[in-house]
Design a protein around this motif. Structure first.
Motif, PDB file in Angstrom:
ATOM      1  N   GLU A   1       0.789  -1.009  -0.080  1.00 40.85           N
ATOM      2  CA  GLU A   1       0.141   0.209   0.086  1.00 40.85           C
ATOM      3  C   GLU A   1       1.162   1.160  -0.010  1.00 40.85           C
ATOM      4  O   GLU A   1       1.830   1.101   0.866  1.00 40.85           O
ATOM      5  CB  GLU A   1      -0.834   0.263   1.035  1.00 40.85           C
ATOM      6  CG  GLU A   1      -2.181  -0.969   0.777  1.00 40.85           C
ATOM      7  CD  GLU A   1      -1.569  -2.289   1.574  1.00 40.85           C
ATOM      8  OE1 GLU A   1      -2.334  -3.468   1.198  1.00 40.85           O
ATOM      9  OE2 GLU A   1      -0.107  -2.576   2.163  1.00 40.85           O
ATOM     10  N   SER A   2       0.244   1.985  -0.258  1.00 37.35           N
ATOM     11  CA  SER A   2       1.093   3.026  -1.240  1.00 37.35           C
ATOM     12  C   SER A   2       0.955   4.071   0.649  1.00 37.35           C
ATOM     13  O   SER A   2      -0.012   3.951   1.923  1.00 37.35           O
ATOM     14  CB  SER A   2       0.014   4.872  -1.697  1.00 37.35           C
ATOM     15  OG  SER A   2      -0.888   4.961  -1.223  1.00 37.35           O
TER      16      SER A   2
ATOM     17  N   GLU B   1      -2.764   5.259   1.457  1.00 39.54           N
ATOM     18  CA  GLU B   1      -3.341   4.366   1.455  1.00 39.54           C
ATOM     19  C   GLU B   1      -3.543   4.332   2.886  1.00 39.54           C
ATOM     20  O   GLU B   1      -4.894   4.213   3.414  1.00 39.54           O
ATOM     21  CB  GLU B   1      -2.875   3.093   0.602  1.00 39.54           C
ATOM     22  CG  GLU B   1      -3.915   3.959  -0.834  1.00 39.54           C
ATOM     23  CD  GLU B   1      -3.399   2.304  -1.921  1.00 39.54           C
ATOM     24  OE1 GLU B   1      -3.698   2.264  -2.328  1.00 39.54           O
ATOM     25  OE2 GLU B   1      -2.130   1.675  -1.643  1.00 39.54           O
TER      26      GLU B   1
ATOM     27  N   GLU C   1      -4.651   7.050   5.184  1.00 36.77           N
ATOM     28  CA  GLU C   1      -6.273   6.791   4.882  1.00 36.77           C
ATOM     29  C   GLU C   1      -7.025   5.586   5.815  1.00 36.77           C
ATOM     30  O   GLU C   1      -8.329   5.635   5.952  1.00 36.77           O
ATOM     31  CB  GLU C   1      -6.987   6.642   3.023  1.00 36.77           C
ATOM     32  CG  GLU C   1      -8.391   6.655   2.801  1.00 36.77           C
ATOM     33  CD  GLU C   1      -9.356   8.402   3.975  1.00 36.77           C
ATOM     34  OE1 GLU C   1     -10.123   7.576   3.571  1.00 36.77           O
ATOM     35  OE2 GLU C   1      -8.844   9.174   3.361  1.00 36.77           O
ATOM     36  N   LEU C   2      -6.413   4.541   5.597  1.00 34.05           N
ATOM     37  CA  LEU C   2      -7.195   3.281   6.242  1.00 34.05           C
ATOM     38  C   LEU C   2      -6.588   3.888   7.936  1.00 34.05           C
ATOM     39  O   LEU C   2      -8.193   3.402   8.601  1.00 34.05           O
ATOM     40  CB  LEU C   2      -6.190   2.005   5.728  1.00 34.05           C
ATOM     41  CG  LEU C   2      -6.046   0.684   4.728  1.00 34.05           C
ATOM     42  CD1 LEU C   2      -5.049  -0.364   4.701  1.00 34.05           C
ATOM     43  CD2 LEU C   2      -7.363   0.510   4.365  1.00 34.05           C
TER      44      LEU C   2
END
Length: 116
Positions: A42-43, A46, A49-50
């Motif tokens: 994941e970036s 990301e 955001e998670l």
């Protein structure tokens, strides 16, 4: 918990409250408070955001619980100035932070929270 993916495709969950930092170089590295490092697919955006979604989920769950207010005074320990939260510098010798709610000691007796 936030579910992320290692470079080999295996998935694992990490507590976002324990993530100290995230950086991309070019892979995304998660470094936890205890120094453990994980490289994930994941970036950075990301993972951030998670983490935000996880916190929003926790807050929404907390709203579902009834509010607890008005503890009876008999539950709050006030007879010991070393641990009374209203006394100046009230941490107590070697005990860390003052406990928020402690069952009251029987009448005429001091309540002990720790041995020693």
């Amino acid at each position: 918990m936030v579910v992320v993916t290692r470079l080999n495709g295996t998935r694992f969950a990490v507590n976002p409250d324990l993530i100290e930092r995230i950086h991309e170089s070019p892979d995304t590295h998660l470094v936890t408070l205890d120094g453990a490092a994980y490289v994930v697919l994941e970036s950075l955006a990301e993972v951030v955001e998670l983490s935000a979604e996880y916190r929003a989920y926790i807050l929404s769950k907390a709203r579902d619980f009834p509010a607890i207010t008005g503890y009876p005074l008999s539950l709050v320990r006030t007879e010991d100035p070393d641990t009374d939260p209203r006394a100046a510098g009230s941490r107590g010798p070697g005990r860390g932070a003052w406990p928020h709610v402690v069952p009251a000691a029987p009448a005429g007796q001091r309540h002990r929270t720790a041995p020693g």
